[in-house]
Design a protein around this motif. Structure first.
Motif, PDB file in Angstrom:
ATOM      1  N   GLN A   7       0.962  -1.306   0.207  1.00  0.00           N
ATOM      2  CA  GLN A   7       0.065  -0.100  -0.081  1.00  0.00           C
ATOM      3  C   GLN A   7       0.783   1.039   0.062  1.00  0.00           C
ATOM      4  O   GLN A   7       0.541   2.196  -0.813  1.00  0.00           O
ATOM      5  CB  GLN A   7      -0.902  -0.048   1.317  1.00  0.00           C
ATOM      6  CG  GLN A   7      -1.844   1.246   1.217  1.00  0.00           C
ATOM      7  CD  GLN A   7      -2.918   1.080   2.212  1.00  0.00           C
ATOM      8  OE1 GLN A   7      -2.773   0.214   3.104  1.00  0.00           O
ATOM      9  NE2 GLN A   7      -3.823   1.863   2.356  1.00  0.00           N
ATOM     10  N   ALA A   8       1.850   1.437   0.683  1.00  0.00           N
ATOM     11  CA  ALA A   8       3.033   2.464   0.854  1.00  0.00           C
ATOM     12  C   ALA A   8       3.286   2.626  -0.691  1.00  0.00           C
ATOM     13  O   ALA A   8       3.579   3.935  -1.060  1.00  0.00           O
ATOM     14  CB  ALA A   8       3.869   2.278   1.620  1.00  0.00           C
ATOM     15  N   ILE A   9       3.583   1.715  -1.387  1.00  0.00           N
ATOM     16  CA  ILE A   9       4.318   1.880  -3.023  1.00  0.00           C
ATOM     17  C   ILE A   9       2.953   2.241  -3.593  1.00  0.00           C
ATOM     18  O   ILE A   9       3.303   3.239  -4.328  1.00  0.00           O
ATOM     19  CB  ILE A   9       4.771   0.396  -3.422  1.00  0.00           C
ATOM     20  CG1 ILE A   9       6.013  -0.012  -2.560  1.00  0.00           C
ATOM     21  CG2 ILE A   9       5.037   0.556  -4.758  1.00  0.00           C
ATOM     22  CD1 ILE A   9       6.578  -1.517  -2.803  1.00  0.00           C
ATOM     23  N   GLY A  10       1.840   1.934  -3.578  1.00  0.00           N
ATOM     24  CA  GLY A  10       0.733   2.130  -4.483  1.00  0.00           C
ATOM     25  C   GLY A  10       0.066   3.566  -4.028  1.00  0.00           C
ATOM     26  O   GLY A  10      -0.372   4.010  -4.767  1.00  0.00           O
ATOM     27  N   THR A  11       0.219   4.156  -2.748  1.00  0.00           N
ATOM     28  CA  THR A  11      -0.594   5.246  -2.545  1.00  0.00           C
ATOM     29  C   THR A  11       0.222   6.207  -1.837  1.00  0.00           C
ATOM     30  O   THR A  11      -0.312   7.413  -1.796  1.00  0.00           O
ATOM     31  CB  THR A  11      -1.794   4.727  -1.610  1.00  0.00           C
ATOM     32  OG1 THR A  11      -1.438   4.422  -0.475  1.00  0.00           O
ATOM     33  CG2 THR A  11      -2.646   3.760  -2.251  1.00  0.00           C
ATOM     34  N   ALA A  12       1.364   6.086  -1.501  1.00  0.00           N
ATOM     35  CA  ALA A  12       2.110   7.069  -0.446  1.00  0.00           C
ATOM     36  C   ALA A  12       3.606   7.179  -1.237  1.00  0.00           C
ATOM     37  O   ALA A  12       4.279   7.739  -0.421  1.00  0.00           O
ATOM     38  CB  ALA A  12       2.300   6.601   0.883  1.00  0.00           C
ATOM     39  N   ASP A  13       3.812   6.918  -2.430  1.00  0.00           N
ATOM     40  CA  ASP A  13       5.078   7.340  -2.907  1.00  0.00           C
ATOM     41  C   ASP A  13       6.052   6.370  -2.180  1.00  0.00           C
ATOM     42  O   ASP A  13       7.280   7.055  -2.118  1.00  0.00           O
ATOM     43  CB  ASP A  13       5.424   8.735  -3.065  1.00  0.00           C
ATOM     44  CG  ASP A  13       4.615   9.445  -4.149  1.00  0.00           C
ATOM     45  OD1 ASP A  13       4.157   8.726  -5.064  1.00  0.00           O
ATOM     46  OD2 ASP A  13       4.501  10.442  -4.024  1.00  0.00           O
TER      47      ASP A  13
ATOM     48  N   LEU B  16       5.996  -9.038  -5.714  1.00  0.00           N
ATOM     49  CA  LEU B  16       5.033  -8.448  -4.686  1.00  0.00           C
ATOM     50  C   LEU B  16       5.254  -6.913  -4.433  1.00  0.00           C
ATOM     51  O   LEU B  16       4.228  -6.506  -3.889  1.00  0.00           O
ATOM     52  CB  LEU B  16       4.847  -9.300  -3.608  1.00  0.00           C
ATOM     53  CG  LEU B  16       4.527 -10.883  -3.307  1.00  0.00           C
ATOM     54  CD1 LEU B  16       4.606 -11.176  -2.068  1.00  0.00           C
ATOM     55  CD2 LEU B  16       3.171 -10.997  -4.063  1.00  0.00           C
ATOM     56  N   LEU B  17       6.304  -6.587  -4.770  1.00  0.00           N
ATOM     57  CA  LEU B  17       6.755  -5.062  -4.210  1.00  0.00           C
ATOM     58  C   LEU B  17       7.033  -4.258  -5.691  1.00  0.00           C
ATOM     59  O   LEU B  17       6.663  -3.077  -5.729  1.00  0.00           O
ATOM     60  CB  LEU B  17       7.969  -5.202  -3.309  1.00  0.00           C
ATOM     61  CG  LEU B  17       7.396  -5.538  -2.027  1.00  0.00           C
ATOM     62  CD1 LEU B  17       8.572  -5.671  -1.074  1.00  0.00           C
ATOM     63  CD2 LEU B  17       6.391  -5.119  -1.274  1.00  0.00           C
ATOM     64  N   LEU B  18       7.779  -4.811  -6.573  1.00  0.00           N
ATOM     65  CA  LEU B  18       8.407  -3.890  -7.676  1.00  0.00           C
ATOM     66  C   LEU B  18       7.365  -3.999  -8.843  1.00  0.00           C
ATOM     67  O   LEU B  18       7.389  -3.185  -9.521  1.00  0.00           O
ATOM     68  CB  LEU B  18       9.906  -4.612  -8.136  1.00  0.00           C
ATOM     69  CG  LEU B  18      10.907  -4.229  -7.145  1.00  0.00           C
ATOM     70  CD1 LEU B  18      12.220  -4.881  -7.117  1.00  0.00           C
ATOM     71  CD2 LEU B  18      11.163  -2.741  -6.692  1.00  0.00           C
ATOM     72  N   PHE B  19       6.998  -5.336  -9.240  1.00  0.00           N
ATOM     73  CA  PHE B  19       6.342  -5.594 -10.501  1.00  0.00           C
ATOM     74  C   PHE B  19       6.986  -5.008 -11.696  1.00  0.00           C
ATOM     75  O   PHE B  19       6.446  -4.507 -12.506  1.00  0.00           O
ATOM     76  CB  PHE B  19       4.944  -4.847 -10.264  1.00  0.00           C
ATOM     77  CG  PHE B  19       3.953  -5.367  -8.941  1.00  0.00           C
ATOM     78  CD1 PHE B  19       3.454  -6.753  -9.285  1.00  0.00           C
ATOM     79  CD2 PHE B  19       3.769  -4.773  -8.054  1.00  0.00           C
ATOM     80  CE1 PHE B  19       2.747  -7.220  -8.113  1.00  0.00           C
ATOM     81  CE2 PHE B  19       3.003  -5.296  -6.883  1.00  0.00           C
ATOM     82  CZ  PHE B  19       2.525  -6.546  -7.303  1.00  0.00           C
TER      83      PHE B  19
ATOM     84  N   ILE C 114      12.497   1.199  -4.767  1.00  0.00           N
ATOM     85  CA  ILE C 114      13.710   0.269  -4.962  1.00  0.00           C
ATOM     86  C   ILE C 114      14.143  -0.040  -3.747  1.00  0.00           C
ATOM     87  O   ILE C 114      14.577  -1.119  -3.127  1.00  0.00           O
ATOM     88  CB  ILE C 114      14.605   0.791  -5.943  1.00  0.00           C
ATOM     89  CG1 ILE C 114      13.793   0.781  -7.298  1.00  0.00           C
ATOM     90  CG2 ILE C 114      15.885  -0.196  -6.028  1.00  0.00           C
ATOM     91  CD1 ILE C 114      14.863   1.566  -8.654  1.00  0.00           C
ATOM     92  N   LEU C 115      14.576   1.094  -2.940  1.00  0.00           N
ATOM     93  CA  LEU C 115      15.171   1.180  -1.493  1.00  0.00           C
ATOM     94  C   LEU C 115      14.248   0.408  -0.558  1.00  0.00           C
ATOM     95  O   LEU C 115      14.828  -0.496   0.220  1.00  0.00           O
ATOM     96  CB  LEU C 115      15.504   2.389  -0.934  1.00  0.00           C
ATOM     97  CG  LEU C 115      16.559   3.141  -1.634  1.00  0.00           C
ATOM     98  CD1 LEU C 115      16.784   4.373  -1.249  1.00  0.00           C
ATOM     99  CD2 LEU C 115      17.992   2.351  -1.827  1.00  0.00           C
ATOM    100  N   LEU C 116      12.903   0.329  -0.601  1.00  0.00           N
ATOM    101  CA  LEU C 116      11.869  -0.264   0.130  1.00  0.00           C
ATOM    102  C   LEU C 116      11.923  -1.933  -0.187  1.00  0.00           C
ATOM    103  O   LEU C 116      12.211  -2.679   0.919  1.00  0.00           O
ATOM    104  CB  LEU C 116      10.490   0.330  -0.079  1.00  0.00           C
ATOM    105  CG  LEU C 116       9.368  -0.209   0.761  1.00  0.00           C
ATOM    106  CD1 LEU C 116       8.186   0.957   0.791  1.00  0.00           C
ATOM    107  CD2 LEU C 116       8.934  -1.537   0.173  1.00  0.00           C
ATOM    108  N   ALA C 117      12.095  -2.175  -1.629  1.00  0.00           N
ATOM    109  CA  ALA C 117      12.178  -3.494  -1.757  1.00  0.00           C
ATOM    110  C   ALA C 117      13.596  -4.044  -1.361  1.00  0.00           C
ATOM    111  O   ALA C 117      13.535  -5.170  -1.212  1.00  0.00           O
ATOM    112  CB  ALA C 117      12.027  -3.639  -3.127  1.00  0.00           C
TER     113      ALA C 117
END
Length: 589
Positions: free
Chosen positions: A96-102, A184-187, A157-160
């Motif tokens: 969700q952080a990736i999809g909605t919160a940059d 699940l994170l980068l797609f 990228i750093l989050l992943a």
């Protein structure tokens, strides 16, 4: 020289940061494991120690049933007055952080998530440490991306990278961690994202060895040559575990809906779930805590069928109720425990089938572990890689591919979302379940451009061109941009339909060179459509003249938004099944 050094540093900055993040996350993961042990020893044995121990009732007797309840109360307080983001198993929150919160995650989550997970698991919660540390690793990566100048893509990228490092530090499965981050994170599978994540996982694997964590995590020796009975049994077990994954996913979210209807604040839900955890733990203590030993025992293949069935049912019930209550914990280890037990039961069942009577119980467990997680998350490659890396059973690859493939196929047929995405879908966030290269990166401009656009001469007047464009029924009635070219094809200018008719009343006899744009933005036929789209967005235009690469660029075509949409439509048509293919072909003769 300075420009080259600066460009090289920009390319190397994110990979180097990923390595530094991996080091921090590995230390955090080791700290989390130690903290879980401290909490377990304090809660169940009354001693302060970092020695490995399991939740039990030897010290407090039946009073220990209350330990998970107390842990749930603490988690509820932390979630209400600390951060609600610590609830759940972590990976959906990172998505969700990736999809909605940059890709922005708060520092509070980075601190409270591992602390809450240690308390939850240490007080008997039926979870693994991998989910919380994946979420914590992602938070650390996100924080670094927020503290240092970074774009949203770089923060992702750093989050992943942090998440992959966390999974590697817990399980010692770097390839599975990288694939999990991709699925699940980068797609996406691009060098800019894949390399930093790979470096992070490799760094975590190297540092993990300094703390003498077991490798492989779940040793299993499978030395039988794969054959048709193994393949057939693997498909059966995979399909059954796919059904199990669907049932588990639907059950988890149905129970979450049930908790939503309780007439008490959600802060109290983890304590309510803790009652079930303690009561079930009194019946079967092995359902409490991380339960990694359960997987090792299952893989040995010596447990009695009744014991396996009891472990499967009770572990599922304990984890199902605890997770549904919104406490802090992971899904990977519990899903694999339930799936491994189901795989063992399936293998015993196969022993009554001709030609499958010698199907290895341990292999059934391994396929059940991987296939259940694959079916629930649809992280197919990560599941197969994890099963291999966690056991080092190289000869099981073929069986794992068949089992996980069957599970994912069943899951896709019966379930729209996954255990990771259902919660996000309910919040209106669509997470892609598949990824493919952007068709804009693979098509050249020359393959979709208009090769015979309307071209005007430099001496033509505004009035003359307006007559041609404004005549009803004219083939040029819908033209929005007209290139102006010399007799030899050299592009001199462009004029838009809007500019043309805006100038018609004021100066109808002016030439197109006088009214048009003399230095238009252009593109080359051998450029990719992605470059053209980027150029359109940058300059706020919808059409590009296409020119050659000569010193005096000559017009060779015109690229329009319609051309790009037609290319996209053609790409969609390639995926559609032709109507005629549904009937058998007949001999035309």
């Amino acid at each position: 020289m300075k420009v080259r050094i600066s460009a090289a540093w920009q390319r190397a900055r994110i990979p180097l940061l990923a390595v530094a993040i991996a080091a921090a996350v590995t230390l955090t993961a080791v700290g989390l494991i130690q903290l879980i042990r401290i909490c377990t020893n304090l809660a169940f044995h009354g001693v302060f120690s970092t020695a490995e121990s399991a939740p039990g009732f030897e010290t407090w007797g039946a009073w220990a049933i209350a330990v998970p309840v107390i842990g749930g109360l603490i988690i509820g307080v932390m979630a209400r007055w600390g951060s609600p983001a610590i609830r759940g198993h972590g990976i959906p929150e990172a998505m969700q952080a990736i999809g909605t919160a940059d890709s922005r995650i708060s520092a509070r989550v980075a601190i409270l998530k591992p602390l809450s997970a240690a308390i939850s698991i240490g007080t008997g919660g039926p979870f693994g440490a991998e989910g919380p540390i994946i979420a914590t690793g992602g938070a650390i990566g996100s924080l670094v991306g927020q503290w240092l100048p970074s774009s949203p893509v770089q923060r992702k990228i750093l989050l992943a990278a942090g998440a992959a490092a966390g999974m590697t530090a817990i399980f010692g499965t770097p390839l599975a961690a990288v694939l999990l981050a991709v699925e699940l994170l980068l797609f996406e599978y691009r060098g800019r994202s894949f390399l930093p994540v790979a470096l992070a996982a490799g760094t975590a694997m190297a540092l993990r060895s300094l703390f003498h964590e077991p490798l492989p995590m779940f040793p299993y020796a499978f030395e039988r040559t794969p054959d048709l009975p193994i393949a057939g049994g693997s498909l059966v077990i995979g399909a059954i575990c796919g059904l199990l994954a669907v049932a588990v996913t639907k059950a988890v979210y149905a129970l979450e809906d049930g908790f939503e209807k309780l007439p008490v604040h959600w802060m109290w839900w983890p304590a309510i779930g803790g009652i079930a955890v303690g009561a079930i733990g009194w019946i079967e203590p092995r359902t409490m805590g991380v339960g990694y030993d359960n997987l090792r025992v299952l893989l040995d293949g010596h447990l009695a069928v009744k014991t396996i069935a009891a472990l499967a049912v009770l572990k599922f019930l304990s984890w199902w109720i605890a997770l549904g209550s919104g406490t802090s914990g992971g899904t990977l280890a519990p899903l694999m425990t339930v799936g491994g037990a189901a795989g063992a039961l399936c293998a015993h069942m196969l022993h009554g089938v001709p030609y499958l009577a010698d199907f290895p119980i341990g292999l059934g467990v391994l396929i059940g572990m991987a296939a259940t997680f694959a079916g629930a998350s649809r992280a197919f490659l990560a599941s197969v890689a994890f099963a291999y890396e966690a056991t080092h059973a190289a000869d099981s690859f073929g069986a794992l591919l068949l089992g996980c493939g069957a599970a994912v196929l069943v899951s896709r047929m019966l379930m729209k979302e996954t255990i990771m995405t259902e919660k996000l879908a309910r919040r209106g966030l669509r997470i892609p379940s598949d990824y493919e290269p952007d068709f804009l990166h693979s098509l050249r401009v020359g393959t979709v451009m208009e090769t015979r656009p309307l071209v005007a001469g430099p001496e033509e007047t505004i009035a003359d061109l307006a007559d041609r464009l404004g005549t009803p029924g004219s083939p040029w009635h819908d033209v929005r941009l007209v290139p102006v070219a010399a007799a030899d094809g050299t592009l001199l200018a462009v004029i838009s339909r809007a500019d043309l008719f805006a100038s018609l009343e004021a100066r109808p006899h002016a030439t197109l060179l006088e009214a048009g744009v003399l230095r238009p933005v252009t593109i080359h036929a051998d450029d990719f459509l992605s470059d053209a789209v980027d150029r359109m967005i940058l300059h706020g235009i919808g059409r590009l003249p296409v020119v050659d690469r000569s010193a005096s660029p000559k017009l060779v075509g015109l690229l329009t938004r319609r051309s790009i949409l037609e290319a996209r439509r053609h790409r969609q048509d390639m995926d559609r099944l032709p109507a005629t293919s549904l009937t058998p072909a007949t001999d035309a003769s």
